[in-house]
Design an enzyme around this catalytic site. Structure first.
Site, PDB file in Angstrom:
ATOM      1  N   GLY A   8      -9.766  66.747  10.811  1.00  0.00           N
ATOM      2  CA  GLY A   8      -9.506  65.744   9.854  1.00  0.00           C
ATOM      3  C   GLY A   8      -8.186  65.911   9.584  1.00  0.00           C
ATOM      4  N   ALA A   9      -7.198  64.480   9.618  1.00  0.00           N
ATOM      5  CA  ALA A   9      -6.036  64.432   9.250  1.00  0.00           C
ATOM      6  C   ALA A   9      -5.769  63.645   7.790  1.00  0.00           C
ATOM      7  CB  ALA A   9      -5.029  63.993  10.094  1.00  0.00           C
ATOM      8  N   GLY A  10      -6.676  63.768   6.961  1.00  0.00           N
ATOM      9  CA  GLY A  10      -6.412  63.101   5.391  1.00  0.00           C
ATOM     10  C   GLY A  10      -5.713  63.995   4.601  1.00  0.00           C
ATOM     11  N   ASN A  33      -8.378  64.683  14.763  1.00  0.00           N
ATOM     12  CA  ASN A  33      -8.434  63.546  13.761  1.00  0.00           C
ATOM     13  C   ASN A  33      -9.115  62.191  14.822  1.00  0.00           C
ATOM     14  OD1 ASN A  33      -8.299  62.382  11.074  1.00  0.00           O
ATOM     15  ND2 ASN A  33      -6.684  60.819  12.076  1.00  0.00           N
ATOM     16  N   GLU A 164     -10.817  50.226  -9.472  1.00  0.00           N
ATOM     17  CA  GLU A 164      -9.438  49.846  -8.739  1.00  0.00           C
ATOM     18  C   GLU A 164      -9.800  48.632  -7.853  1.00  0.00           C
ATOM     19  OE1 GLU A 164      -8.180  53.722  -7.337  1.00  0.00           O
ATOM     20  OE2 GLU A 164      -6.905  53.897  -9.041  1.00  0.00           O
ATOM     21  N   ASP A 290     -13.820  66.587   0.487  1.00  0.00           N
ATOM     22  CA  ASP A 290     -15.172  65.724   0.008  1.00  0.00           C
ATOM     23  C   ASP A 290     -16.234  66.464   0.872  1.00  0.00           C
ATOM     24  OD1 ASP A 290     -13.307  64.314  -1.383  1.00  0.00           O
ATOM     25  OD2 ASP A 290     -14.125  62.314  -0.685  1.00  0.00           O
ATOM     26  N   ALA A 307      -8.429  63.214  -4.055  1.00  0.00           N
ATOM     27  CA  ALA A 307      -7.306  63.796  -3.300  1.00  0.00           C
ATOM     28  C   ALA A 307      -6.564  64.750  -3.845  1.00  0.00           C
ATOM     29  CB  ALA A 307      -6.403  62.474  -3.103  1.00  0.00           C
ATOM     30  N   GLN A 308      -6.622  64.963  -5.109  1.00  0.00           N
ATOM     31  CA  GLN A 308      -5.482  66.044  -5.738  1.00  0.00           C
ATOM     32  C   GLN A 308      -6.804  67.435  -5.774  1.00  0.00           C
ATOM     33  OE1 GLN A 308      -4.948  67.145 -10.412  1.00  0.00           O
ATOM     34  NE2 GLN A 308      -5.346  64.835 -10.084  1.00  0.00           N
ATOM     35  N   LYS A 370       0.867  56.082 -11.547  1.00  0.00           N
ATOM     36  CA  LYS A 370       0.116  56.138 -10.439  1.00  0.00           C
ATOM     37  C   LYS A 370       0.758  56.271  -9.243  1.00  0.00           C
ATOM     38  CE  LYS A 370      -4.137  55.463  -8.059  1.00  0.00           C
ATOM     39  NZ  LYS A 370      -5.190  55.792  -8.220  1.00  0.00           N
TER      40      LYS A 370
HETATM   41  C1  LIG Z   1     -10.534  53.165  -2.770  1.00  0.00           C
HETATM   42  C2  LIG Z   1     -10.335  54.847  -3.068  1.00  0.00           C
HETATM   43  C3  LIG Z   1      -9.587  55.101  -4.032  1.00  0.00           C
HETATM   44  C4  LIG Z   1      -9.332  56.484  -4.172  1.00  0.00           C
HETATM   45  N1  LIG Z   1      -8.548  56.726  -5.405  1.00  0.00           N
HETATM   46  C5  LIG Z   1      -8.303  58.146  -5.688  1.00  0.00           C
HETATM   47  C6  LIG Z   1      -7.465  58.358  -6.678  1.00  0.00           C
HETATM   48  O1  LIG Z   1      -6.619  57.451  -7.522  1.00  0.00           O
HETATM   49  N2  LIG Z   1      -6.958  59.854  -6.769  1.00  0.00           N
HETATM   50  C7  LIG Z   1      -7.875  60.667  -6.290  1.00  0.00           C
HETATM   51  O2  LIG Z   1      -7.467  62.103  -6.478  1.00  0.00           O
HETATM   52  N3  LIG Z   1      -8.754  60.336  -5.469  1.00  0.00           N
HETATM   53  C8  LIG Z   1      -9.034  59.198  -5.138  1.00  0.00           C
HETATM   54  N4  LIG Z   1      -9.933  58.708  -4.157  1.00  0.00           N
HETATM   55  C9  LIG Z   1     -10.699  59.971  -3.535  1.00  0.00           C
HETATM   56  C10 LIG Z   1      -9.951  60.352  -2.316  1.00  0.00           C
HETATM   57  O3  LIG Z   1      -9.681  59.569  -1.316  1.00  0.00           O
HETATM   58  C11 LIG Z   1     -10.731  61.366  -1.705  1.00  0.00           C
HETATM   59  O4  LIG Z   1     -11.481  62.400  -2.525  1.00  0.00           O
HETATM   60  C12 LIG Z   1      -9.957  62.171  -0.567  1.00  0.00           C
HETATM   61  O5  LIG Z   1      -9.422  61.215   0.570  1.00  0.00           O
HETATM   62  C13 LIG Z   1     -10.802  63.312   0.180  1.00  0.00           C
HETATM   63  O6  LIG Z   1      -9.723  63.765   0.756  1.00  0.00           O
HETATM   64  P1  LIG Z   1     -10.280  64.767   2.158  1.00  0.00           P
HETATM   65  O7  LIG Z   1      -9.137  65.194   2.958  1.00  0.00           O
HETATM   66  O8  LIG Z   1     -11.351  65.394   2.024  1.00  0.00           O
HETATM   67  O9  LIG Z   1     -10.576  63.480   3.320  1.00  0.00           O
HETATM   68  P2  LIG Z   1      -9.925  62.276   3.757  1.00  0.00           P
HETATM   69  O10 LIG Z   1      -8.699  61.879   3.160  1.00  0.00           O
HETATM   70  O11 LIG Z   1     -10.997  61.081   3.729  1.00  0.00           O
HETATM   71  O12 LIG Z   1      -9.716  62.542   5.321  1.00  0.00           O
HETATM   72  C14 LIG Z   1     -10.763  62.947   6.161  1.00  0.00           C
HETATM   73  C15 LIG Z   1     -10.163  62.461   7.644  1.00  0.00           C
HETATM   74  O13 LIG Z   1     -11.036  63.019   8.549  1.00  0.00           O
HETATM   75  C16 LIG Z   1     -11.216  62.017   9.670  1.00  0.00           C
HETATM   76  N5  LIG Z   1     -12.264  61.808  10.023  1.00  0.00           N
HETATM   77  C17 LIG Z   1     -13.670  61.729   9.703  1.00  0.00           C
HETATM   78  N6  LIG Z   1     -14.285  62.018  10.306  1.00  0.00           N
HETATM   79  C18 LIG Z   1     -14.200  62.151  11.567  1.00  0.00           C
HETATM   80  C19 LIG Z   1     -14.646  62.722  12.731  1.00  0.00           C
HETATM   81  N7  LIG Z   1     -15.878  62.835  12.732  1.00  0.00           N
HETATM   82  N8  LIG Z   1     -14.111  63.151  13.600  1.00  0.00           N
HETATM   83  C20 LIG Z   1     -12.499  63.293  13.658  1.00  0.00           C
HETATM   84  N9  LIG Z   1     -11.893  62.881  12.276  1.00  0.00           N
HETATM   85  C21 LIG Z   1     -12.674  62.416  11.406  1.00  0.00           C
HETATM   86  C22 LIG Z   1     -10.762  60.563   8.785  1.00  0.00           C
HETATM   87  O14 LIG Z   1     -10.172  59.682   9.700  1.00  0.00           O
HETATM   88  C23 LIG Z   1      -9.734  61.061   7.955  1.00  0.00           C
HETATM   89  O15 LIG Z   1      -8.390  61.124   8.246  1.00  0.00           O
HETATM   90  C24 LIG Z   1     -10.160  57.419  -3.741  1.00  0.00           C
HETATM   91  C25 LIG Z   1     -11.138  57.007  -2.932  1.00  0.00           C
HETATM   92  C26 LIG Z   1     -10.925  55.655  -2.394  1.00  0.00           C
HETATM   93  C27 LIG Z   1     -12.083  55.400  -1.347  1.00  0.00           C
END
Ligand SMILES: Cc1cc2nc3c(=O)[nH]c(=O)nc-3n(C[C@H](O)[C@H](O)[C@H](O)COP(=O)(O)OP(=O)(O)OC[C@H]3O[C@@H](n4cnc5c(N)ncnc54)[C@H](O)[C@@H]3O)c2cc1C
Length: 390
Positions: A8-10, A33, A164, A290, A307-308, A370
Site C-alpha cells: 500500500g502506497a497510502g 500498490n 466533510e 486502517d 491518516a495521522q 486543515k
Molecule cells: C473522505 C475522507 C476524509 C478523511 N479525512 C481525514 C482527516 O481529515 N484526517 C485524518 O487523519 N484522516 C482522515 N480520513 C481517514 C484517512 O484517510 C485514513 O485513516 C487513512 O487514509 C488510512 O491510511 P492507510 O495508510 O491505512 O491507508 P490508505 O491511505 O487508504 O492507503 C492504502 C493504499 O493501499 C492501496 N491498496 C488498497 N488495497 C490494495 C491491494 N489489494 N493491493 C495493492 N494496493 C492496495 C490503495 O490504493 C492505497 O494507495 C479520511 C478518510 C476519507 C475517506
C-alpha cells in the site's frame, strides 16, 4: 539479502518506505500498490463533490520514493504468513523477511440491503470520480426530466467523511445550479445517521456550530435514525422513505478484505496488534493504518483510524524493522494526537488542535489549519519537492 515488502502506497505505506530509506536499512525494499499513483484519502470528498480535480490530490508513486526502492504496481490478493509470501493478482508471489501491511480501508455496509448496489461510496479516486459524475449527470438531467428526485440527495451517515462531503457539496451547489439551470431552492439534501450525536469527537459547542452551518446551507439531519434499506432511488430509515436519485454512502469503513482473505484473527478486517505494532506470533510482520487496531493504553479503547495515526505507526514500524535487522529490541508504539480538524467546504471548518496548548477553532482559521495539515502530510510522505504537480 534481507527483503522488506511494504503493501500500500497510502499514508502508512509511503511513510514507512521513506523512514526505512532514511534509516539506511541494509535490505531490499519493495513497495506494492495497486495504482501507479498515491491519492490523499483525506481529500477524496473534495473530488467527489467536484471542488477538486483528481490530479490535485494525487502523485506518481515511483517519483515519490527513493530510486533504490522497487515499486511493483499490482493488486495484493493474500498474505501467506507462514510461507512469508505476498500473493498478487498478476505477478509472481513476493517473498519477504519483513512485511509492513498498510492496505487501508474499504466501504462498510453493515449488511444493509441494497447499500452496495445503490449507494455511491467515497473510497478512492475511481469511486470519488464516479460519485461526482453521477451527481452532476443527475442534477443536469432535471432540466429535461423535471423529476424533483433528480434534485434530492441523501448522504448516508454523519461521520467525518459525510460531514466533510456535505460541506463541499453545499459550497458547490450554487455554481452547479447556474451551470445546469436547475432551481437551487428545490434542491433537498438529507443526511441520515443511526447514532443520536453528530461529530461527537468535538467539543459540543464546536460540533453544534458545524451542524448549524450545514443546516443554514440547506442540509436536513435525521439522527438516531438507522438505515434499514437502500433502494435504487430511495433510502429507508426508521420507517420513512427518503426518495433521492443521488445516494452517497459514507456510513463508515473497515480494513482491506485481504486481511480476512489471509486468515488473520480480525474483526472488520482489522487486527489488534502487539504494542510494537507487530502481529501476534509474527514478529517480522507489522500492520499500520486502517488494517490495524491499536488499543489506547490509557483506557483500552481502540484509537480511531486516521491518516495521522497511520503516519505515526509507520514511523514505529520502520524503526522496529531497522532495530530487528540490527539485532536490537523493538520499541513500543506511543501515540499523541495533535488534534482533529473537520472541513466544511473549502473556506470554513471546525478544529481542536493540541499543539502548544489546546485550541478550539471555527470558520476560516480552522479551514486554514486543515489546509496546512494536508500540505504537511505530503512532505511527511516524500522528500521530493513539488511532487503534487508531478
Ligand atoms: C473522505 C475522507 C476524509 C478523511 N479525512 C481525514 C482527516 O481529515 N484526517 C485524518 O487523519 N484522516 C482522515 N480520513 C481517514 C484517512 O484517510 C485514513 O485513516 C487513512 O487514509 C488510512 O491510511 P492507510 O495508510 O491505512 O491507508 P490508505 O491511505 O487508504 O492507503 C492504502 C493504499 O493501499 C492501496 N491498496 C488498497 N488495497 C490494495 C491491494 N489489494 N493491493 C495493492 N494496493 C492496495 C490503495 O490504493 C492505497 O494507495 C479520511 C478518510 C476519507 C475517506
Amino acid at each position: 539479502m534481507t527483503t522488506i515488502v511494504v503493501l500500500g502506497a497510502g499514508y502508512g505505506g509511503l511513510r514507512a518506505v521513506k523512514q526505512l530509506v532514511k534509516a539506511k536499512v541494509d535490505a531490499k525494499i519493495v513497495l506494492v500498490n495497486k495504482n501507479p499513483y498515491h491519492y490523499q484519502s483525506t481529500e477524496l470528498h473534495e473530488v467527489a463533490a467536484g471542488t477538486k480535480e483528481p490530479d490535485e490530490i494525487t502523485f506518481d508513486v515511483r517519483k515519490a520514493v527513493d530510486e533504490r526502492v522497487d515499486v511493483v504496481i499490482d493488486e495484493v490478493t493474500r498474505v501467506d504468513q507462514d510461507a512469508r509470501k505476498v500473493e498478487l493478482k498478476n505477478g509472481e508471489p513476493l517473498a519477504y523477511d519483513y512485511l509492513v501491511n498498510a492496505l487501508g480501508f474499504e466501504s462498510e455496509t453493515f449488511g444493509i440491503k441494497g447499500a452496495d448496489e445503490n449507494g455511491w461510496p467515497i473510497l478512492d479516486i475511481d469511486t470519488a470520480v464516479a460519485a461526482r459524475k453521477h451527481l452532476e449527470d443527475t442534477l443536469k438531467n432535471y432540466k429535461t426530466s423535471h423529476d424533483v428526485n433528480d434534485l434530492h440527495i441523501v448522504v448516508c451517515g454523519a461521520g467525518f467523511t459525510s460531514i466533510e462531503y456535505l460541506g463541499e457539496l453545499v459550497y458547490r451547489l450554487p455554481d452547479l445550479a447556474e451551470e445546469y439551470g436547475f432551481p437551487l431552492d428545490k434542491v433537498k439534501v438529507d443526511c441520515i445517521e443511526a447514532t443520536p450525536k453528530i461529530l461527537p469527537m468535538f467539543d459540543p459547542k464546536l460540533a453544534d456550530w458545524g451542524v448549524k452551518y450545514l443546516e443554514d446551507h440547506g442540509v436536513t439531519f435525521h439522527v438516531a435514525s438507522p438505515i434499514t434499506e437502500v433502494k435504487p432511488n430511495a433510502v429507508v430509515s426508521d420507517g420513512t422513505e427518503y426518495p433521492a436519485n443521488t445516494i452517497i454512502w459514507t456510513t463508515g469503513v473497515h480494513g482491506s478484505h485481504v486481511i480476512a482473505d489471509s486468515g488473520y484473527d480480525q474483526k472488520r478486517n482489522r487486527v489488534v496488534v502487539e504494542d510494537d505494532l507487530s502481529v501476534k506470533g509474527h514478529p517480522e510482520e507489522f500492520l499500520v493504518g486502517d488494517v490495524s487496531a491499536v488499543p489506547n493504553p490509557d483506557n483500552g479503547r481502540l484509537y480511531p483510524t486516521t491518516a495521522q495515526i497511520s503516519i505515526a505507526q509507520a514511523d514505529t514500524a520502520a524503526s522496529n524493522i531497522a532495530a530487528r535487522i540490527a539485532g536490537k529490541e523493538p520499541k513500543k508504539f506511543v501515540y499523541k494526537s495533535l488534534g482533529t480538524l473537520c472541513s466544511l467546504g473549502p473556506k470554513t471548518g471546525i478544529a481542536e488542535v493540541d499543539m502548544g496548548g489546546h485550541w478550539k477553532l471555527k470558520g476560516a482559521k480552522a479551514s486554514f489549519a486543515k489546509k496546512k495539515v494536508a500540505d504537511r502530510s505530503v512532505t511527511e510522505l516524500t522528500d521530493v519537492p513539488g511532487i503534487m504537480n508531478s
